[in-house]
Motif scaffolding. Structure first.
Motif, short mmCIF file in Angstrom:
data_model
loop_
_atom_site.label_atom_id
_atom_site.label_comp_id
_atom_site.label_asym_id
_atom_site.label_seq_id
_atom_site.Cartn_x
_atom_site.Cartn_y
_atom_site.Cartn_z
N LEU A 196 7.02 0.46 -6.64
CA LEU A 196 8.46 0.66 -6.47
C LEU A 196 8.91 1.47 -7.67
O LEU A 196 8.73 1.04 -8.82
CB LEU A 196 9.22 -0.68 -6.43
N MET A 197 9.47 2.62 -7.40
CA MET A 197 9.78 3.54 -8.51
C MET A 197 11.26 3.93 -8.46
O MET A 197 11.69 4.64 -7.56
CB MET A 197 8.90 4.78 -8.34
N SER A 198 11.99 3.42 -9.43
CA SER A 198 13.40 3.81 -9.46
C SER A 198 13.54 5.08 -10.28
O SER A 198 12.89 5.24 -11.31
CB SER A 198 14.23 2.67 -10.07
N SER A 199 14.37 5.96 -9.78
CA SER A 199 14.54 7.23 -10.50
C SER A 199 15.78 7.95 -9.99
O SER A 199 16.21 7.72 -8.86
CB SER A 199 13.32 8.12 -10.26
N HIS A 200 16.36 8.77 -10.84
CA HIS A 200 17.36 9.67 -10.28
C HIS A 200 16.83 11.10 -10.26
O HIS A 200 17.55 12.04 -9.95
CB HIS A 200 18.72 9.54 -10.98
N ILE A 201 15.53 11.24 -10.62
CA ILE A 201 14.89 12.56 -10.48
C ILE A 201 14.23 12.58 -9.10
O ILE A 201 13.10 12.14 -8.91
CB ILE A 201 13.87 12.80 -11.60
N THR A 202 14.99 13.06 -8.14
CA THR A 202 14.53 12.95 -6.75
C THR A 202 13.35 13.87 -6.44
O THR A 202 12.60 13.60 -5.51
CB THR A 202 15.69 13.27 -5.80
N GLY A 256 0.79 -1.23 0.00
CA GLY A 256 0.00 0.00 0.00
C GLY A 256 0.82 1.27 0.00
O GLY A 256 0.28 2.35 0.22
N SER A 257 2.14 1.13 -0.24
CA SER A 257 2.98 2.34 -0.20
C SER A 257 3.72 2.52 -1.52
O SER A 257 3.70 1.65 -2.39
CB SER A 257 3.99 2.24 0.93
N ILE A 258 4.40 3.65 -1.63
CA ILE A 258 5.24 3.88 -2.80
C ILE A 258 6.66 4.11 -2.32
O ILE A 258 6.90 4.96 -1.45
CB ILE A 258 4.70 5.04 -3.68
N MET A 259 7.56 3.30 -2.86
CA MET A 259 8.96 3.47 -2.46
C MET A 259 9.77 4.05 -3.63
O MET A 259 9.66 3.59 -4.77
CB MET A 259 9.60 2.14 -2.05
#
Lengths: 251, 292
Positions: free
Chosen positions: B187-193, B32-35
């Motif tokens: 789960l969201m990988s990104s380098h746009i913080t 239920g969360s977004i990491m």
């Protein structure tokens, strides 16, 4: 699996239509030549049907059988380029199903090519007013069985990702066999020439054909028995290899 | 129906390549969360995601997705997972109608109505070939297809990279909407913080194949701070408190990992709040300790 099959058929539809067009033009043109020997400007010309009819089915079969599979050859390379190959691993589909879908598409195309090859023989025999040749049908079946070698494209492309690389490596790997085949062909023609000279006193196309004929018939009879086993064996081998390559997950 | 607390559980994940090792990576993503999964290029984000999805075989470690083993129960798990990559993985010659026909045969819970609903919402044409789509349109299409089979876990690898701020915001809104269902996880990988500053509940920061920070975003931001001081004051700072320090002609800006303790220890010092981008930059430079 239906979705995967639909996808590949959708992507090759253009090449398939072009192949069909080439096939139709070839069959139509040659049929008109045959018809014109009794109802057109070739009436009275001798030897036209005798020269063309025995070869016509072969070329039509090649166009149909090779052309139908042609569009499928680079699909895996394009799947790597478009990242579909990577995406397919995120789908709830096993490697066996992915490989099976590719083999099913290739099988459908080969079957369609076979039907077209048979159809060409029927059309040519009707146009040339000749009976349908049973040896021609047998030859088409043998060519079709040997076309299963084309299924090797699937594991090879999964392995090398690139058509040029796959083709180069295949050629290098198969070169001893190809050299052996050319050498055998050369020796066989030599043998037939000697035999023709010995039996008929001269070596002409006709005497050579007389010497060749019994050997061809024998090879065809053996071929028609061996072909299904050859095809089934190759398909099993290539399928096993494809699943293995898919399981490697080269990322 | 399997019960699970964490949508993703990774323990000691190790993958060795020539010149790069993903070294005992461990973190959990609560249901239920977004990491946000952050790190610079080449830090190991994509390798971790590929290992999660079993696209690359792990060397060691355990991975559970939606309470299921990611290898043994791979296909059961993948029915409930959607992956979004930075590039559209569909052939340029396809269109949305063809894609619907393909994916509805692959996903048991595929909904054509939902898919076309998203296409209409994103104003994406149904018959236009994907090759003629812009980058933003391609990403929207990928998200539309990812959200059309009732996936419980959305895994995104650099999905918003290269998109303009308007499209990125539009997409972030869709993610927040998706998270309204408490069974859904991202789960969201990104380098746009900055994107993750807006929407992430928790953050894992990876660098050179190692997890440096992992936890709830608010706690991480609360704990970290930038202590500003003169060059003389900098000499008195305990090296144990310093993640790394940016030096300039006038003084130093020091990243500290325990803001509260440092406030007490260095009374009178100014400790500013930090952002995920600051944390990323200072941690990346932790090996040098001092940098300009």
């Amino acid at each position: 699996m239906k979705g995967l099959i639909y996808r590949e058929l959708y992507l090759i539809r253009k090449t398939t239509v072009l192949t069909l067009l080439a096939y139709l033009i070839f069959v139509a043109m040659l049929s008109l030549v045959f018809i014109s020997t009794y109802a057109g400007n070739l009436r009275g010309e001798e030897g036209v049907i005798e020269a063309l009819y025995p070869q016509a089915y072969f070329y039509a079969a090649c166009i149909a059988l090779i052309g139908m599979g042609y569009g499928h050859n680079d699909i895996i390379q394009k799947d790597y380029q478009s990242h579909w190959q990577l995406y397919s691993y995120t789908l709830p589909v096993s490697e066996k199903k992915i490989a099976a879908s590719k083999f099913a598409v290739r099988g459908i195309l080969l079957l369609a090519g076979l039907v077209l090859a048979f159809a060409a023989e029927l059309i040519f025999s009707a146009a040339a007013r000749m009976p349908v040749s049973f040896p021609h049908i047998k030859n088409i079946l043998i060519i079709c069985a040997f076309m299963t070698i084309g299924f090797s494209e699937i594991p090879l492309m999964l392995r090398f990702k690139n058509q040029n690389k796959a083709a180069t490596i295949t050629l290098i790997a198969c070169s001893p066999v190809l050299i052996a085949m050319f050498w055998f062909g050369y020796k066989f023609v030599d043998f037939c020439r000697d035999k023709a000279a010995r039996l008929y006193g001269e070596v002409t196309d006709k005497t050579l054909a007389k010497v060749f004929a019994p050997y061809f018939d024998k090879v065809r009879e053996i071929g028609i028995i061996v072909a299904p086993f050859f095809a089934a064996g190759l398909l099993l081998l290539f399928f096993w290899w494809s699943v293995k390559e898919l399981k490697r997950r080269r990322y | 129906m399997n019960e699970y607390e964490n949508a993703i559980e990774i323990k000691d994940l190790t993958k060795k390549y020539d010149g790069f090792t993903l070294d005992k990576v461990s973190f959990n993503v609560p249901k239920g969360s977004i990491m946000g999964f952050i790190g610079q290029n080449g830090a190991g984000k994509t390798t971790t995601i590929n290992a999660l999805l079993n696209i690359v075989k792990k060397d060691e470690g355990e991975i559970r997705l939606l309470g299921l083993d990611h290898e043994k129960d791979e296909f059961e798990a993948k029915k409930q997972i959607a992956a979004v990559f930075d590039e559209l993985p569909f052939d340029d010659r396809l269109n949305a109608i063809a894609m619907d026909k393909i994916l509805r045969e692959i996903f048991e819970e595929w909904s054509t109505d939902t898919f076309f609903g998203y296409l209409d919402r994103f104003a994406l044409p149904r018959k236009k070939k994907f090759g003629k789509f812009s980058k933003g349109m391609k990403m929207k299409l990928q998200i539309a297809s990812a959200l059309s089979h009732n996936a419980k876990l959305l895994i995104m690898d650099e999905a918003t990279t290269g998109l303009d701020p308007v499209v990125r915001n539009e997409i972030l809104d869709i993610f927040l909407e998706y998270l309204q269902n408490e069974d859904h996880t991202i789960l969201m990988s990104s380098h746009i913080t900055s994107d993750l500053d807006k929407i992430a509940d928790s953050v894992t920061f990876i660098d050179k194949g190692k997890v440096l920070v992992s936890g709830y975003k608010d706690e991480i931001l609360e704990n970290h701070g930038i202590l500003k001081c003169t060059k003389d004051e900098y000499k008195d700072i305990d090296p144990g408190d310093i993640v790394s320090a940016r030096l300039n002609d006038f003084g130093a800006e020091i990243m500290v990992s325990d803001k509260a303790a440092c406030s007490r220890k260095y009374s009178g010092a100014v400790i500013d709040n930090t952002t995920l981008e600051d944390i990323m930059i200072y941690y990346v430079n932790r090996g040098k300790k001092e940098w300009r």
